[in-house]
Enzyme design. Structure first.
Site, PDB file in Angstrom:
ATOM      1  N   CYS A   1      39.849  31.744  46.447  1.00 46.65           N
ATOM      2  CA  CYS A   1      39.535  30.630  45.494  1.00 46.65           C
ATOM      3  C   CYS A   1      40.099  29.355  45.932  1.00 46.65           C
ATOM      4  CB  CYS A   1      40.016  31.083  44.021  1.00 46.65           C
ATOM      5  SG  CYS A   1      38.855  32.361  43.301  1.00 46.65           S
TER       6      CYS A   1
ATOM      7  N   TYR B   1      38.990  40.834  36.821  1.00 46.58           N
ATOM      8  CA  TYR B   1      37.640  40.168  36.455  1.00 46.58           C
ATOM      9  C   TYR B   1      36.748  40.951  35.897  1.00 46.58           C
ATOM     10  CZ  TYR B   1      40.378  36.395  39.165  1.00 46.58           C
ATOM     11  OH  TYR B   1      41.421  35.704  39.433  1.00 46.58           O
TER      12      TYR B   1
ATOM     13  N   LEU C   1      49.237  41.500  52.817  1.00 44.20           N
ATOM     14  CA  LEU C   1      50.361  41.350  53.608  1.00 44.20           C
ATOM     15  C   LEU C   1      50.152  41.913  54.800  1.00 44.20           C
ATOM     16  CD1 LEU C   1      53.321  41.519  51.042  1.00 44.20           C
ATOM     17  CD2 LEU C   1      52.305  39.699  52.164  1.00 44.20           C
TER      18      LEU C   1
ATOM     19  N   ARG D   1      45.947  34.549  52.608  1.00 48.08           N
ATOM     20  CA  ARG D   1      46.890  33.607  52.771  1.00 48.08           C
ATOM     21  C   ARG D   1      47.470  33.588  54.136  1.00 48.08           C
ATOM     22  NH1 ARG D   1      47.245  36.102  47.800  1.00 48.08           N
ATOM     23  NH2 ARG D   1      48.084  34.915  46.004  1.00 48.08           N
TER      24      ARG D   1
END
Length: 367
Positions: free
Chosen positions: A25, A182, A301, A324
């Site tokens: 997002c 969600y 990760l 990320r």
């Protein structure tokens, strides 16, 4: 050849490698419409050499946005804005494009993370949230309104309409978001779903809406477009959604034509107790993968090329997704190719960037 850079496919969609850029997002849209940020952000990632880029969670209706800045695909304006971004990507990159469709449910109406991420009051730009049951996500938050059966039919129609818009835009894959607390995840978990009708109670009932939405979307889009599901394998809360239920849900999705399962975890409750470490979600992916016959995407990760290669070699997953890590290093696939002595695609304009000693790592995207 390494596993990470071996070609494969999801459904009928062929991928040149097993590196997936997971949905992330950006909270940078205006009334659901993609902005110049999306053009820069997605254009950047489209040049990464990954096999598949899945766009961020995209709301199927305005009240399904996590924040006022969420990307949406509920109307013609959203579609037109996103088309300009997709067209620009297509002009310069052959990367496969997917989109994740979702609804935030009770976790909607929040500020962006860098603004605190707190629920917005109705007087401060927020809106009334909806959920399977009138249970707030966290203490002090405004409780959501319970969705009645008529609203559930409208919700299914909204997912279908957004999927059809995605097809018109040329997306090659659709992912349904049933993870991270969600709305679809809220229906699955007994912690958030305490309904007394056919959509609550037993596991069969709690799975009913997510499965009905999957079936409706699968039926609405061409067979050549794979439809997959992202799920949270566990709530990390005692008495909540867990691995065993995730296996059953995945098996039910497989029988309905699901192309893959994207395995994440958590997000449903602030009471979660997560054991975080390198590859911490891969055991869930491995467990689910062992009991279904469709591909599994592992995420969580995973930061190193050899770590990703080992996960594939050991049977933890069929594809590796990065989020990320890809933001931190948008050329991660290039660097992974160098580490594994493989090749990655790059635009002709960037071929001269190869460091001394790594000549031949990058190949022309157009070749």
């Amino acid at each position: 050849m390494s596993h990470l850079f071996s070609p494969s496919q999801l459904g009928e969609l062929k991928l040149e490698n097993r590196i997936v850029i997971a949905p992330m997002c950006q909270y940078s849209a205006t009334e659901g419409c993609a902005s110049s940020w999306h053009r820069i952000h997605l254009g950047h990632l489209a040049l990464s050499g990954a096999g598949l880029l899945i766009l961020e969670a995209t709301a199927v209706e305005p009240r399904g946005r996590i924040s006022p800045g969420d990307l949406g695909l509920w109307d013609a304006d959203n579609e037109a804005a996103l088309k300009t971004v997709v067209d620009d990507i297509r002009a310069w990159s052959p990367i496969r494009l997917g989109i994740q469709l979702g609804h935030a449910g009770r976790k909607a109406s929040c500020s962006a993370p860098w603004q605190g991420g707190e629920q917005l009051p109705l007087s401060g730009g927020g809106w009334q949230t909806v959920a399977p049951s009138p249970l707030a996500y966290a203490p002090g938050e405004q409780p959501p309104s319970m969705l009645d059966t008529a609203a559930l039919e409208q919700l299914k129609a909204a997912f279908v309409a957004s999927a059809e818009r995605a097809v018109r835009l040329g997306f090659e894959l659709i992912e349904l978001h049933a993870a991270h607390g969600y709305l679809l995840h809220q229906f699955l978990s007994p912690l958030s779903n305490q309904r007394q009708d056919n959509y609550g109670g037993s596991l069969e009932n709690r799975m009913r809406l997510p499965l009905e939405i999957f079936e409706a979307v699968r039926k609405a889009v061409p067979a050549a477009i794979p439809v997959g599901v992202r799920l949270s394998a566990t709530d990390w809360v005692e008495g909540g959604w867990d691995e065993a239920q995730s296996v059953v849900f995945s098996q039910q999705l497989e029988t309905r034509g699901c192309a893959y399962i994207h395995v994440s975890s958590g997000g449903l409750s602030p009471d979660q107790q997560i054991s975080v470490g390198p590859g911490y979600q891969l055991p869930f992916a491995r467990h689910i993968r062992a009991q279904i016959g469709i591909p599994v995407i592992g995420v969580g990760l995973i930061t190193d090329a050899h770590q990703a290669e080992a996960a594939l070699t050991q049977g933890d997953a069929d594809f590796i997704a990065l989020a990320r890590a890809m933001l931190y290093d948008p050329r991660w696939p290039w660097h992974a190719a160098a580490a594994l002595k493989e090749q990655a695609h790059a635009p002709a304009q960037y071929l001269r960037s190869e460091p001394h000693g790594l000549k031949g790592t990058l190949t022309d995207t157009s070749s």
